[in-house]
Design a protein around this motif. Structure first.
Motif, PDB file in Angstrom:
ATOM      1  N   ASP A  47       0.969  -1.178   0.087  1.00 26.60           N
ATOM      2  CA  ASP A  47      -0.013  -0.005   0.103  1.00 26.60           C
ATOM      3  C   ASP A  47       0.900   1.294   0.082  1.00 26.60           C
ATOM      4  O   ASP A  47       0.190   2.428  -0.172  1.00 26.60           O
ATOM      5  N   ASP A  48       2.126   1.082   0.036  1.00 25.40           N
ATOM      6  CA  ASP A  48       2.948   2.205  -0.094  1.00 25.40           C
ATOM      7  C   ASP A  48       4.363   1.793  -0.821  1.00 25.40           C
ATOM      8  O   ASP A  48       4.653   0.580  -0.780  1.00 25.40           O
TER       9      ASP A  48
ATOM     10  N   ASP B  49     -11.169   5.750  -9.197  1.00 32.67           N
ATOM     11  CA  ASP B  49     -12.262   5.569  -8.201  1.00 32.67           C
ATOM     12  C   ASP B  49     -12.085   4.739  -6.755  1.00 32.67           C
ATOM     13  O   ASP B  49     -12.419   5.024  -6.057  1.00 32.67           O
ATOM     14  N   ASP B  50     -11.092   3.683  -7.143  1.00 33.82           N
ATOM     15  CA  ASP B  50     -10.577   2.851  -5.957  1.00 33.82           C
ATOM     16  C   ASP B  50      -9.301   2.218  -6.326  1.00 33.82           C
ATOM     17  O   ASP B  50      -9.255   1.353  -6.900  1.00 33.82           O
ATOM     18  N   ALA B  51      -8.225   2.949  -5.624  1.00 30.41           N
ATOM     19  CA  ALA B  51      -7.116   2.918  -5.998  1.00 30.41           C
ATOM     20  C   ALA B  51      -6.321   1.406  -5.628  1.00 30.41           C
ATOM     21  O   ALA B  51      -6.868   0.685  -4.736  1.00 30.41           O
ATOM     22  N   ALA B  52      -5.649   0.790  -6.530  1.00 27.86           N
ATOM     23  CA  ALA B  52      -5.200  -0.555  -6.363  1.00 27.86           C
ATOM     24  C   ALA B  52      -3.644  -0.361  -5.809  1.00 27.86           C
ATOM     25  O   ALA B  52      -3.074   0.463  -5.602  1.00 27.86           O
ATOM     26  N   THR B  53      -3.365  -1.514  -4.961  1.00 29.61           N
ATOM     27  CA  THR B  53      -1.985  -1.458  -4.307  1.00 29.61           C
ATOM     28  C   THR B  53      -0.758  -1.465  -5.490  1.00 29.61           C
ATOM     29  O   THR B  53      -1.003  -1.742  -6.779  1.00 29.61           O
TER      30      THR B  53
ATOM     31  N   ASP C 156      -5.304   7.071  -3.676  1.00 29.61           N
ATOM     32  CA  ASP C 156      -3.633   6.997  -3.831  1.00 29.61           C
ATOM     33  C   ASP C 156      -3.001   8.565  -4.016  1.00 29.61           C
ATOM     34  O   ASP C 156      -3.493   9.110  -5.040  1.00 29.61           O
ATOM     35  N   ILE C 157      -2.210   8.963  -3.205  1.00 30.73           N
ATOM     36  CA  ILE C 157      -1.555   9.988  -3.216  1.00 30.73           C
ATOM     37  C   ILE C 157      -0.039   9.960  -3.724  1.00 30.73           C
ATOM     38  O   ILE C 157       0.428   9.085  -3.332  1.00 30.73           O
ATOM     39  N   LEU C 158       0.304  10.520  -4.558  1.00 31.09           N
ATOM     40  CA  LEU C 158       1.272  10.567  -5.266  1.00 31.09           C
ATOM     41  C   LEU C 158       2.398  11.668  -5.274  1.00 31.09           C
ATOM     42  O   LEU C 158       1.708  12.857  -5.417  1.00 31.09           O
ATOM     43  N   ILE C 159       3.365  11.645  -4.518  1.00 26.23           N
ATOM     44  CA  ILE C 159       4.429  12.688  -4.162  1.00 26.23           C
ATOM     45  C   ILE C 159       5.687  12.540  -5.025  1.00 26.23           C
ATOM     46  O   ILE C 159       6.407  11.554  -5.058  1.00 26.23           O
TER      47      ILE C 159
ATOM     48  N   VAL D 184      -3.118  13.063  -7.030  1.00 26.51           N
ATOM     49  CA  VAL D 184      -3.840  12.019  -6.651  1.00 26.51           C
ATOM     50  C   VAL D 184      -4.114  11.006  -7.981  1.00 26.51           C
ATOM     51  O   VAL D 184      -4.375  11.875  -9.172  1.00 26.51           O
ATOM     52  N   GLU D 185      -4.306   9.978  -7.760  1.00 25.88           N
ATOM     53  CA  GLU D 185      -4.430   8.930  -9.033  1.00 25.88           C
ATOM     54  C   GLU D 185      -5.817   9.218  -9.351  1.00 25.88           C
ATOM     55  O   GLU D 185      -6.954   9.410  -8.879  1.00 25.88           O
TER      56      GLU D 185
END
Length: 455
Positions: free
Chosen positions: A54-55, A129-133, A187-190, A125-126
């Motif tokens: 998950d990360d 609708d429902d982010a995958a691992t 999903d947060i993308l930095i 953010v990705e």
């Protein structure tokens, strides 16, 4: 959560028992939130999920490029052998309804290394609708992003310190999606945004330090729906299985046997209705209970003839989740919650249990009073309600324990009033946790209130 993610979470659940010996960390919260539900808003906390994947962080030129199990998540430009570095954080679940107004959202990360290097970052953010691992062939750099972004250039960092960034507009983008649903993953993308060669920041990964994993606090508001009784029949008498959508629009309602709400069915109770249970009977909710009172007209569940604790068998809230707002529950077994239900602005008093929380469900109990029960808050089941949010409550004067953590998972109760100084270690007779039995999880009172909380 998708079926694939749900299956993966179940297979990973055996590892959660290890949380019994990990402190329920009390990280700082945004100073403006105060950890409570305001008149028209709710505050929730969404953590990086329970899975090791998950990360992750993604490097430009390393082998492998996607780092799924590293001790740190890197952001910026890591230099020789790596190049740019992007980090991804899958929050699961995120308990914000579709279309809600996001009033504030703050990202919290804990620094793993001390650094004063200049590292410009851009947060997205990705577009999902429902982010995958994450996976070895599907890392943060492989994800499609939504158009809005937030630029972040953090100042000097000290290791083992929490740092924040406001991302309200990003969360709003996601919950506005037509396909978004309460409890989905986000999903947060930095990403690196032009950092100089070798300048990067590192935060703790979920794998290495679950208690220090990233999280987001979200304050949101929704319009409380005003149900209409016109198309719904009023159920009389109150006994047996309710197999079609039903409204109890006036009272008192007298319950003369066990009441069950079938799967896929909603029982709506209107403001001012008093439900009187005339015997040792149970409310078993496999569908949905929608009981929303008002300040002047609360909804009451009580025994018909006695003021003895446990005189009726309480409310068992299963199914997809129920809503109880401005409700009074007295003289029964209390609330047994094993669904993503929401309890707020309510009084749960003089029962066997105030609220009993089962399993890893994203339940919320906020701005409520839990008092004069035998047990105020009970957690039970494996792995236990690690995602329960209990905040801004009055928890006091329960005769056996105010809190009994009878589950391997830790439990935090946020910004609540305990009738006096907050419980600290040694916790004493009001709290039972792993310090009384090593098989139990740890309890922590976080940022406790100095006086009773009103709403």
């Amino acid at each position: 959560m998708s079926i694939k993610r749900l299956f993966a979470a179940c297979t990973f659940a055996v590892l959660v028992v290890a949380l019994a010996l990990i402190a329920c960390t009390a990280p700082p919260m945004p100073p403006t939130s105060e950890g409570r539900v305001a008149a028209q808003s709710t505050i929730v906390t969404a953590y990086v999920g329970a899975l090791a994947t998950d990360d992750a962080w993604h490097a430009q030129s390393s082998s492998p490029p996607v780092w799924l199990y590293d001790t740190a998540l890197n952001m910026g430009n890591k230099g020789t052998g790596y190049g740019w570095a992007h980090t991804g954080l899958v929050l699961d679940p995120v308990n914000v309804p579709q279309g809600a107004q996001v009033l504030s959202a703050t990202l919290f990360v804990m620094a793993k290394e001390t650094s004063s290097a200049s590292v410009p970052l851009r947060i997205y953010v990705e577009d999902a609708d429902d982010a995958a691992t994450f996976a070895s062939d599907n890392g943060p750099a492989n994800r499609t992003t939504m158009p809005t972004y937030v630029d972040w250039s953090p100042g000097p960092w000290t290791a083992n310190t929490w740092y924040t960034c406001t991302i309200t507009s990003l969360i709003q983008q996601v919950v506005n999606r037509p396909g978004w649903a309460f409890g989905n993953a986000l999903d947060i993308l930095i990403k690196d945004n032009g950092a100089s060669y070798g300048n990067y920041r590192a935060i703790y990964s979920r794998d290495y330090a679950p208690a220090y994993r990233a999280y987001v606090t979200i304050e949101y508001a929704v319009a409380t729906p005003t149900p209409t009784p016109t198309p719904l029949p009023t159920a009389t008498p109150a006994c047996g299985v309710i197999s079609a959508d039903t409204a109890w629009s006036s009272g008192p309602v007298t319950v003369t046997c066990n009441v069950a709400v079938a799967e896929g069915v909603t029982l709506t109770i209107y403001p001012g209705v008093e439900v009187r249970v005339n015997g040792p009977y149970l409310f078993d909710i496999a569908g949905t209970l929608y009981a929303v009172g008002t300040v002047s007209q609360p909804i009451t569940f009580t025994h018909a003839t006695t003021t003895t604790k446990g005189a009726w068998l309480g409310l068992r809230l299963g199914g997809p989740g129920s809503t109880l707002e401005r409700v009074v529950v007295r003289y029964g077994a209390g609330l047994n919650i094993y669904s993503p239900s929401v309890i707020r602005y309510s009084i749960i008093a003089s029962n066997t249990y105030g609220v009993a929380l089962y399993g890893p469900h994203a339940m919320t109990v906020t701005s409520s009073t839990i008092q004069y029960n035998d047990y105020g808050i009970l957690t039970y089941g494996v792995p236990g309600p690690a995602t329960a949010l209990i905040t801004a409550c009055n928890v006091l004067s329960n005769t056996v324990y105010d809190v009994w953590v009878n589950s391997p998972a830790p439990l935090c109760v946020w910004r609540s009033w305990w009738g006096g100084p907050p419980p600290t270690y040694p916790l004493g007779s009001a709290i039972c946790d792993y310090r009384d039995n090593w098989r139990q999880g740890e309890f922590t009172a976080v940022d406790s209130a100095a006086s009773p909380i009103s709403w």
